[in-house]
Design a protein around this motif. Structure first.
Motif, PDB file in Angstrom:
ATOM      1  N   ILE A 347       0.864  -1.178   0.000  1.00 24.75           N
ATOM      2  CA  ILE A 347       0.000   0.000   0.000  1.00 24.75           C
ATOM      3  C   ILE A 347       0.900   1.226   0.000  1.00 24.75           C
ATOM      4  O   ILE A 347       1.756   1.381   0.869  1.00 24.75           O
ATOM      5  N   ILE A 348       0.710   2.061  -1.017  1.00 27.06           N
ATOM      6  CA  ILE A 348       1.595   3.204  -1.236  1.00 27.06           C
ATOM      7  C   ILE A 348       0.808   4.499  -1.085  1.00 27.06           C
ATOM      8  O   ILE A 348      -0.299   4.626  -1.608  1.00 27.06           O
ATOM      9  N   ARG A 349       1.406   5.446  -0.386  1.00 28.16           N
ATOM     10  CA  ARG A 349       0.840   6.803  -0.338  1.00 28.16           C
ATOM     11  C   ARG A 349       1.718   7.702  -1.191  1.00 28.16           C
ATOM     12  O   ARG A 349       2.942   7.721  -1.038  1.00 28.16           O
ATOM     13  N   LEU A 350       1.088   8.435  -2.092  1.00 26.46           N
ATOM     14  CA  LEU A 350       1.808   9.235  -3.078  1.00 26.46           C
ATOM     15  C   LEU A 350       1.647  10.719  -2.798  1.00 26.46           C
ATOM     16  O   LEU A 350       0.540  11.204  -2.565  1.00 26.46           O
ATOM     17  N   GLU A 351       2.776  11.432  -2.830  1.00 24.77           N
ATOM     18  CA  GLU A 351       2.770  12.897  -2.779  1.00 24.77           C
ATOM     19  C   GLU A 351       3.492  13.403  -4.015  1.00 24.77           C
ATOM     20  O   GLU A 351       4.572  12.915  -4.358  1.00 24.77           O
ATOM     21  N   LEU A 352       2.892  14.359  -4.684  1.00 21.28           N
ATOM     22  CA  LEU A 352       3.418  14.859  -5.952  1.00 21.28           C
ATOM     23  C   LEU A 352       3.723  16.345  -5.839  1.00 21.28           C
ATOM     24  O   LEU A 352       2.879  17.126  -5.411  1.00 21.28           O
ATOM     25  N   ILE A 353       4.957  16.729  -6.246  1.00 19.64           N
ATOM     26  CA  ILE A 353       5.374  18.131  -6.173  1.00 19.64           C
ATOM     27  C   ILE A 353       5.862  18.557  -7.555  1.00 19.64           C
ATOM     28  O   ILE A 353       6.925  18.113  -7.997  1.00 19.64           O
ATOM     29  N   PRO A 354       5.117  19.410  -8.284  1.00 21.35           N
ATOM     30  CA  PRO A 354       5.614  19.916  -9.570  1.00 21.35           C
ATOM     31  C   PRO A 354       6.806  20.845  -9.367  1.00 21.35           C
ATOM     32  O   PRO A 354       6.845  21.619  -8.401  1.00 21.35           O
ATOM     33  N   LEU A 355       7.785  20.768 -10.255  1.00 21.04           N
ATOM     34  CA  LEU A 355       8.957  21.645 -10.220  1.00 21.04           C
ATOM     35  C   LEU A 355       8.759  22.715 -11.283  1.00 21.04           C
ATOM     36  O   LEU A 355       8.901  22.456 -12.483  1.00 21.04           O
ATOM     37  N   VAL A 356       8.405  23.920 -10.833  1.00 22.72           N
ATOM     38  CA  VAL A 356       8.018  24.982 -11.753  1.00 22.72           C
ATOM     39  C   VAL A 356       8.908  26.192 -11.525  1.00 22.72           C
ATOM     40  O   VAL A 356       9.049  26.667 -10.391  1.00 22.72           O
ATOM     41  N   GLY A 357       9.571  26.676 -12.596  1.00 25.40           N
ATOM     42  CA  GLY A 357      10.292  27.938 -12.566  1.00 25.40           C
ATOM     43  C   GLY A 357       9.611  28.873 -13.533  1.00 25.40           C
ATOM     44  O   GLY A 357       8.438  29.238 -13.372  1.00 25.40           O
ATOM     45  N   ASP A 358      10.341  29.282 -14.587  1.00 27.57           N
ATOM     46  CA  ASP A 358       9.701  30.013 -15.674  1.00 27.57           C
ATOM     47  C   ASP A 358       8.762  29.096 -16.450  1.00 27.57           C
ATOM     48  O   ASP A 358       7.851  29.551 -17.137  1.00 27.57           O
ATOM     49  N   ARG A 359       9.020  27.806 -16.322  1.00 29.13           N
ATOM     50  CA  ARG A 359       8.191  26.806 -16.990  1.00 29.13           C
ATOM     51  C   ARG A 359       8.241  25.531 -16.155  1.00 29.13           C
ATOM     52  O   ARG A 359       9.000  25.426 -15.196  1.00 29.13           O
ATOM     53  N   LEU A 360       7.422  24.565 -16.524  1.00 31.18           N
ATOM     54  CA  LEU A 360       7.418  23.273 -15.837  1.00 31.18           C
ATOM     55  C   LEU A 360       8.646  22.478 -16.275  1.00 31.18           C
ATOM     56  O   LEU A 360       8.817  22.184 -17.451  1.00 31.18           O
ATOM     57  N   VAL A 361       9.506  22.155 -15.318  1.00 32.29           N
ATOM     58  CA  VAL A 361      10.750  21.435 -15.650  1.00 32.29           C
ATOM     59  C   VAL A 361      10.711  19.987 -15.202  1.00 32.29           C
ATOM     60  O   VAL A 361      11.601  19.204 -15.556  1.00 32.29           O
ATOM     61  N   GLY A 362       9.733  19.595 -14.411  1.00 33.71           N
ATOM     62  CA  GLY A 362       9.666  18.206 -13.991  1.00 33.71           C
ATOM     63  C   GLY A 362       8.778  18.036 -12.774  1.00 33.71           C
ATOM     64  O   GLY A 362       8.029  18.950 -12.388  1.00 33.71           O
ATOM     65  N   PHE A 363       8.869  16.839 -12.169  1.00 33.50           N
ATOM     66  CA  PHE A 363       8.051  16.515 -11.001  1.00 33.50           C
ATOM     67  C   PHE A 363       8.897  15.781  -9.975  1.00 33.50           C
ATOM     68  O   PHE A 363       9.854  15.087 -10.312  1.00 33.50           O
TER      69      PHE A 363
END
Length: 756
Positions: A347-363
């Motif tokens: 059983i997995i709990r997921l937390e997601l954090i977008p990496l955003v500067g001038d544009r979306l560069v990853g997660f």
């Protein structure tokens, strides 16, 4: 202009310098040619002027005397000699007014002389030079030096072809000189450019190598100041890059060490969810992939996530979430994700954090394995459920034991006063059997609660398993196999309770294999870590694995099998596994189960690994051969029926008995008896009473007069006094309900040595 800028950006600095050098050479060559032409013409003028000056110096002194004396014949001969000079085409002598006196020319290599031509020329000025179609005409006066009087003019016209030859020779000479000069210049420029280009390439290569050789120095000295400045600037950049790289390496090490020590799996991806980085916790969580297969792979491909029903891929929802909410700082999906690997569920709990500067560069994905946490929650809920059952079952068991204790006593009195023959005898036997069944039920209720405190002793677990297996499987088509991989001949357990657990599990296994099958028991020594088998603490345990080849348990029923009164059998009570669960809890152990429908069931029983030989408590249900009489006994029990029945029974045994239902009255009776000089020989007291517990009452009585025996009689066996009764001052123990024989045997054993 923009096009030029765009193209200029594509030209390297080296190419730009080469183009600049080429244009410089073209410009310098053109400049040399222009200068050559101008210098050539200037030199021709100088040559002609020198020739004219030379002619003037020769002709004027020679002609002037003869012109004064008018000896024209001499002048003519002299001029004929002059005209023979190939450079001169015509010679004219005029008077001071410009009238031609002589005109001698060379035409077709023939000398023509004209005298007194009376040809009038325009007025001439001194040193007049005229150029016309490569012809040069010059006129200069003939003067008498003393008086500077002009007496005539000499006019010369130079030969065209001769001038051309002079011009050609002059141009050729100066052309050769120019070419030689240009060659020398180009050679010098080429050498300088080669030197500059070579040194420039050294600097350029050094700059190109900076990403791979940060902190290095360029061990070359340049004479060129600009290159030396570039070198110093590049070395400074190299030093700064090295410092920054070292700093980044340190930060990276700290960062990776920090992430590596986290228990959560951390994954960095690009916007397309391709893995750029992962920590060791994620690799441990993943289990099925090699490290080189993870980087560059898409996260949904290597890490499947399903919903709680294990039907829908949660990644579809996550991708939709990313499309609409990638500008959020954090995204917490509400659903728990199930990661299935090798048939094992996590059983997995997921937390997601977008990496955003001038544009979306990853997660950044944070995966937390909450399998144990959820399991712990389920176990805590189960334990909480049992806590409520504890109170209910314990209270019922205590009251039932008290009632049964009174019934046992009254039944003894009734039995002793009636005939033991015929119909009465049969009734007495039936009542006795019913009382035993009721006592067994009270023991089950007690085991269902935390009241079933084990009476431990050093036991041989291997023999116990074989005995229970023989009892459960004898006469059934069951193949039994026992593998004991660790010494268990002195295991500190309650053999009756653990035997009951084994019996429940073996009977369940037998009933799950109606057509026969195999039961395998493996006994191993296990070192458990914290939270490995919640709620067991870290330590050493005996693991008893009991595996059958039966029909298995329906997954929907699996979480409920330990619930009280839950059963799928037509005639089952639903208490067997519940009681087993509680017995193991009372032993400081635990039980877990794994099952797959149609493939069998495996139970894992865990018991703390404790060896030793504790003090034994042996009570024989047989009337002693010798009966002790004439004891002065005080019975203290808050159940009046029990106290009164005991008084009758003990009096019948020949003892002097006082009874009370209150601890305070017991102290007063005890003190009064002591004051009369007739202290009590024996105190039989209940444990749980309104004013004092049994051990508290004993302590007060011992402080008054310590020379008496004490027996603890209680239906609450969860108290440590039941197993450690000697430590709190008691000499014996009578767990309710007990028979009259057990009562008499206990008293006899306490006083037999003194009375003998």
């Amino acid at each position: 202009m923009n096009l030029i800028k765009k193209r200029s950006k594509k030209i390297s600095l080296q190419s730009f310098i080469n183009i600049l050098i080429l244009f410089s050479l073209i410009f310098l060559s053109s400049l040399f040619l222009i200068l050559f032409d101008r210098i050539t013409k200037s030199q021709m003028k100088d040559i002609i002027n020198k020739e004219i000056e030379l002619v003037k110096e020769i002709i004027i002194p020679a002609i002037m005397p003869h012109l004064i004396t008018e000896r024209y014949d001499i002048i003519e001969r002299y001029l004929i000699n002059i005209i023979k000079n190939p450079m001169i085409d015509r010679v004219e002598i005029t008077d001071k007014r410009g009238n031609v006196i002589f005109s001698i020319s060379s035409e077709n290599d023939t000398i023509v002389s004209l005298y007194n031509t009376s040809k009038y020329n325009k007025t001439l000025n001194e040193s007049t030079i005229e150029y016309e179609n490569q012809r040069i005409e010059i006129a200069f006066p003939i003067k008498i030096e003393d008086i500077s009087e002009v007496i005539g003019w000499i006019k010369l016209k130079f030969n065209k072809s001769h001038l051309l030859q002079i011009e050609k020779r002059t141009k050729k000479t100066y052309f050769l000189v120019t070419i030689l000069t240009l060659i020398i210049f180009l050679t010098i420029v080429t050498v300088l450019l080669f030197y500059f280009h070579k040194n420039f390439n050294i600097v350029l290569n050094y700059i190109h190598s900076l990403p791979n050789q940060k902190g290095s120095k360029l061990d070359v000295d340049f004479c060129n100041r600009e290159l030396d400045m570039i070198k110093k600037a590049a070395e400074e950049i190299s030093r700064i890059l090295k410092e920054q790289e070292d700093l980044l390496i340190k930060e990276k090490i700290k960062f990776e060490e920090l992430l590596g020590n986290l228990r959560d799996g951390i994954v960095f991806t690009d916007p397309d969810l391709k893995v750029d980085y992962f920590n060791s916790a994620f690799y441990t969580l993943l289990e099925t992939k090699r490290m080189d297969e993870i980087l560059g792979s898409k996260l949904p491909d290597i890490f499947p996530l399903l919903d709680e029903k294990k039907e829908n891929n949660i990644w579809n929802n996550i991708l939709l979430l990313l499309d609409g909410y990638h500008d959020l700082a954090h995204i917490y999906p509400h659903d728990l994700a199930y990661y299935v690997v090798n048939g094992k569920e996590k059983i997995i709990r997921l937390e997601l954090i977008p990496l955003v500067g001038d544009r979306l560069v990853g997660f950044t994905f944070v995966f937390r394995d909450i399998t144990q946490e959820k399991r712990m929650e389920r176990e805590l809920l189960k334990i909480q459920k049992f806590e409520a059952i504890d109170k209910l079952a314990g209270g019922v068991a205590h009251d039932l034991k008290n009632i049964l204790a009174a019934i046992y006593n009254y039944f003894y009195l009734l039995k002793s006063q009636t005939s033991s023959e015929g119909y009465n005898s049969e009734l007495q036997e039936k009542i006795s059997n019913l009382l035993d069944r009721a006592s067994s039920l009270s023991n089950q209720l007690l085991a269902l609660s935390r009241g079933g405190v084990p009476i431990r002793k050093a036991s041989d677990l291997k023999n116990l398993i074989n005995e229970v297996a023989d009892f459960c499987f004898s006469g059934f088509p069951v193949k039994f196999q026992l593998n004991v991989n660790t010494p268990v001949d002195k295991l500190y357990i309650d053999t009756i309770q653990i035997g009951q657990v084994l019996q429940n599990l073996f009977i369940n296994a037998r009933e799950a294999m109606p057509k026969g099958g195999e039961v395998t028991v493996n006994v191993n020594l296990r070192e458990l870590h914290e939270e490995e088998i919640p709620p067991l603490p870290q330590g050493t345990y005996i693991e008893i694995m009991i595996r059958d080849t039966g029909v298995g348990i329906d997954p929907a029923n699996l979480p409920r099998i330990f619930d009280p009164f839950f059963t799928t059998k037509e005639k089952g009570s639903g208490l067997g596994l519940t009681i087993s669960f509680q017995i193991l809890r009372n032993h400081g152990g635990y039980i877990t189960v794994e099952s797959e429908k149609g493939k069998g069931t495996t139970f894992y029983v865990y018991l703390p690994f404790i060896e030793g030989i504790p003090e034994k408590v042996e009570i024989k249900d047989k009337v002693a051969a010798r009966i002790i009489k004439n004891l002065k006994i005080l019975v203290v029990d808050d159940e009046e029926d029990i106290a009164e029945a005991l008084k009758v029974i003990l009096t019948d045994f020949g003892h002097y008995v006082n009874t009370t239902t209150k601890a305070s009255e017991a102290i007063a009776i005890f003190q009064e008896s002591l004051n009369e000089g007739k202290p009590f020989d024996l105190i039989i007291t209940d444990y749980t009473m309104p004013e004092y517990t049994g051990d508290q009452l004993l302590k007060k009585l011992k402080s008054i007069y310590p020379h008496f025996k004490a027996i603890l009689s209680t239906g609450y066996v969860e108290t440590p006094a039941i197993t450690n009764y000697r430590e709190v001052g008691f000499d014996g123990v009578l767990p309710k309900p007990y028979t009259v024989a057990i009562l008499n045997n206990t008293i006899t054993e306490l006083f037999s040595q003194r009375k003998s």
